[in-house]
Motif scaffolding. Structure first.
Motif: not given
Length: 69
Positions: A45-69
């Motif tokens: 469960w911990i490993l799955n949640r860690a991967m979910d957090a990474k996926e969310y972080s990656d998506q958030l970074s991509a959206r933030t970069r897109g907005t700034k561009q």
């Protein structure tokens, strides 16, 4: 909380609970989520949640970069 532990995903968790360098394994306890890496079910469960957090972080970074561009 598990998703606040690291945004690097399962690698950050595995570095603690199953280190590749041969050092003594650690134990992660998330009191808020009532999870303990000593329990196999909780470890998964911990490993799955860690991967979910990474996926969310990656998506958030991509959206933030897109907005700034």
């Amino acid at each position: 909380m598990v998703d606040w532990f690291s945004r690097q995903g399962a690698r950050a968790v595995l570095d603690v609970i199953d280190p590749a360098d041969g050092t003594e394994p650690g134990r992660l306890i998330f009191e808020y989520d009532n999870l303990d890496s000593a329990n196999e079910r909780d470890k998964r469960w911990i490993l799955n949640r860690a991967m979910d957090a990474k996926e969310y972080s990656d998506q958030l970074s991509a959206r933030t970069r897109g907005t700034k561009q």
